[in-house]
Write an enzyme that holds these catalytic residues in place. Structure first.
Site, PDB file in Angstrom:
ATOM      1  N   LYS A 134      23.518  23.965  49.209  1.00 48.76           N
ATOM      2  CA  LYS A 134      22.986  22.929  48.329  1.00 48.76           C
ATOM      3  C   LYS A 134      22.910  21.557  48.997  1.00 48.76           C
ATOM      4  CE  LYS A 134      24.222  25.293  44.048  1.00 48.76           C
ATOM      5  NZ  LYS A 134      24.957  26.476  44.518  1.00 48.76           N
TER       6      LYS A 134
HETATM    7  C1  LIG Z   1      24.529  27.727  44.018  1.00 51.94           C
HETATM    8  C2  LIG Z   1      24.950  28.862  44.863  1.00 51.94           C
HETATM    9  C3  LIG Z   1      24.284  30.109  44.820  1.00 51.94           C
HETATM   10  C4  LIG Z   1      23.165  30.397  43.845  1.00 51.94           C
HETATM   11  O1  LIG Z   1      21.995  29.685  44.119  1.00 51.94           O
HETATM   12  P1  LIG Z   1      20.859  29.559  43.004  1.00 51.94           P
HETATM   13  O2  LIG Z   1      19.817  28.693  43.601  1.00 51.94           O
HETATM   14  O3  LIG Z   1      21.518  28.903  41.815  1.00 51.94           O
HETATM   15  O4  LIG Z   1      20.386  30.919  42.679  1.00 51.94           O
HETATM   16  C5  LIG Z   1      24.693  31.106  45.687  1.00 51.94           C
HETATM   17  N1  LIG Z   1      25.723  30.921  46.531  1.00 51.94           N
HETATM   18  C6  LIG Z   1      26.390  29.750  46.597  1.00 51.94           C
HETATM   19  C7  LIG Z   1      27.530  29.625  47.530  1.00 51.94           C
HETATM   20  C8  LIG Z   1      26.027  28.678  45.772  1.00 51.94           C
HETATM   21  O5  LIG Z   1      26.704  27.533  45.851  1.00 51.94           O
END
Ligand SMILES: *Cc1c(COP(=O)(O)O)cnc(C)c1O
Length: 431
Positions: free
Chosen positions: A107
């Protein structure tokens, strides 16, 4: 570029407005009005392009002229200042490691891009200050906090459930200071999220504070995730095999960004989604019934989502037709035991340390590859395993070296404000 609401009951807006608002007034997600494929020459010569150029070409039509080319390139240079390695795990299977950024979660890219866009839009200080309000089960908060640290005219308020995030995650949320405040909620993640939703619906902030969300519903957090898929294609193009991406999914922002890259012409053969017990989408693909449910807690907790918010964008990209979607997406779900077993076997057989989310991506990819060959599979490794130490098998946890990004926060002093209900959140925000 204009954006419309997927609830079809709100005015079209510019990129800037969509980024500042987050969600349309009719509660719909924003979606670009037109999507133009990139020219074939771009894909034919992609191996000669650097990451910043690739990212710029991918995102420019979505930003339009609202951020000038030089500023947009500067933003991208700043955002993409780390690596996105492709690591071969076994024959025809590679991990795309998205965790080499400042908080070691994928993210980081979206959060940093969104922060810098808001910072750019706020440069003349003609608009009122923006407060980014975000609820986190652990991983999102750290990336958002770090991404927005020091951005002028933007305050960040993070709600997290007391005692329910890992020590490292808590440090990442609570030690930054400056424009970042952590509210430690006496409750669960769902309580945090409910309070955030209540705040967005509350008219009392109008004219006082512009609240916005930094979840993947925000286009500026969602769209830059396209870059990963382009980078992976560039790295693997010479294998001349069909490319399949397996994405561990929660709110489906990441995988939906991959589908957007595909819409721009990126040659992707198929997508695979891996989930934990929160298996809404695999169920939908199997049965045709879309039924959201309250989330259940698992060891891959960043994917504990019972109502995936970006799924509506995925449907839009597939003409709202399940058969079209089934041709492009397969889904599988796994229990915590299966996930831990995959972490163990990847370590024992492949000498690879995956976190529980990445392990689910791996399992889903293996399941899909049973059906087809001549494929180059890529699973997205979405977080560094150190972020999920408490749920990693002990003998593997021992082998994980603490990365510098994490070491730096460990000695810092936690600072949080404890709250237990919406009234307290509101008086904090209006103070
Ligand atoms: C947020 C997250 C996900 C999921 O991603 P999405 O875009 O919400 O589907 C998967 N793995 C980790 C470690 C995350 O932080």
């Amino acid at each position: 570029m204009k954006y419309f609401s997927l609830n079809h009951n709100a005015p079209e807006v510019s990129f800037k407005e969509a980024v500042i608002k987050g969600l349309a007034p009719d509660r719909g997600l924003y979606f670009p009005k037109e999507i133009k494929a990139l020219p074939d020459t771009f894909f034919q010569t992609i191996e000669n392009l650097d990451n910043i150029t690739i990212a710029y070409e991918a995102i420019k039509q979505f930003v339009g002229d609202e951020i000038p080319k030089a500023n947009l390139k500067a933003i991208l240079t700043d955002v993409l200042s780390f690596d996105f390695p492709i690591v071969t795990v076994e024959e025809n299977i590679a991990a795309l490691e998205l965790y080499h950024g400042p908080t070691m979660a994928f993210k980081d890219v979206g959060a940093r891009f969104m922060a810098r866009c808001l910072g750019y839009f706020n440069k003349d200080k003609t608009d009122q200050d923006v407060t980014v309000l975000v609820a986190t089960s652990g991983d999102t908060g750290g990336a958002v906090a770090n991404g927005f640290l020091g951005v002028d005219g933007v305050d960040v308020t993070i709600l997290y459930p007391s005692g329910k995030v890992s020590d490292i995650q808590e440090k990442q949320l609570t030690t930054l200071g400056q424009n970042i405040t952590a509210l430690e909620v006496d409750g669960t993640f769902d309580d945090c999220q409910t309070m955030v939703k209540e705040a967005f619906l509350d008219e009392d902030y109008h004219g006082k504070r512009q609240l916005t969300s930094a979840n993947s519903i925000n286009i500026a957090r969602w769209l830059p995730q396209m870059f990963y898929f382009f980078f992976a294609y560039k790295a693997l193009k010479s294998s001349n095999k069909k490319l399949v991406f397996s994405v561990p999914s929660g709110n489906y922002g990441n995988i939906c960004a991959g589908m957007m890259a595909q819409k721009l012409g990126l040659p992707v053969h198929h997508f695979v989604t891996g989930t934990n017990a929160n298996n809404i989408i695999p169920e939908y693909l199997n049965t045709g019934l879309y039924s959201t449910k309250p989330s259940v807690q698992t060891i891959s907790n960043a994917m504990d989502v019972g109502a995936p918010s970006n799924f509506i964008r995925i449907q839009e990209l597939h003409n709202n037709d399940i058969e079209t979607l089934r041709l492009n997406l397969s889904g599988y779900s796994y229990t915590d035991t299966e996930t831990t077993n995959a972490v163990e076997s990847l370590f024992a057989n492949n000498d690879y340390i995956a976190d529980p989310h990445g392990a689910i991506g791996y399992l889903a990819l293996k399941a899909y590859l049973k059906k087809e060959n001549q494929i180059q599979g890529v699973f997205l490794e979405t977080a560094h395993p150190i972020k999920f130490l408490p749920v990693m098998p002990k003998h593997i946890a021992k082998k994980i070296e603490i990365p510098v990004q994490i070491e730096q926060v460990l000695d810092k002093q936690k600072e949080s404000i404890k709250i237990s209900n919406y009234k307290q959140l509101k008086s904090y925000l209006l103070a």
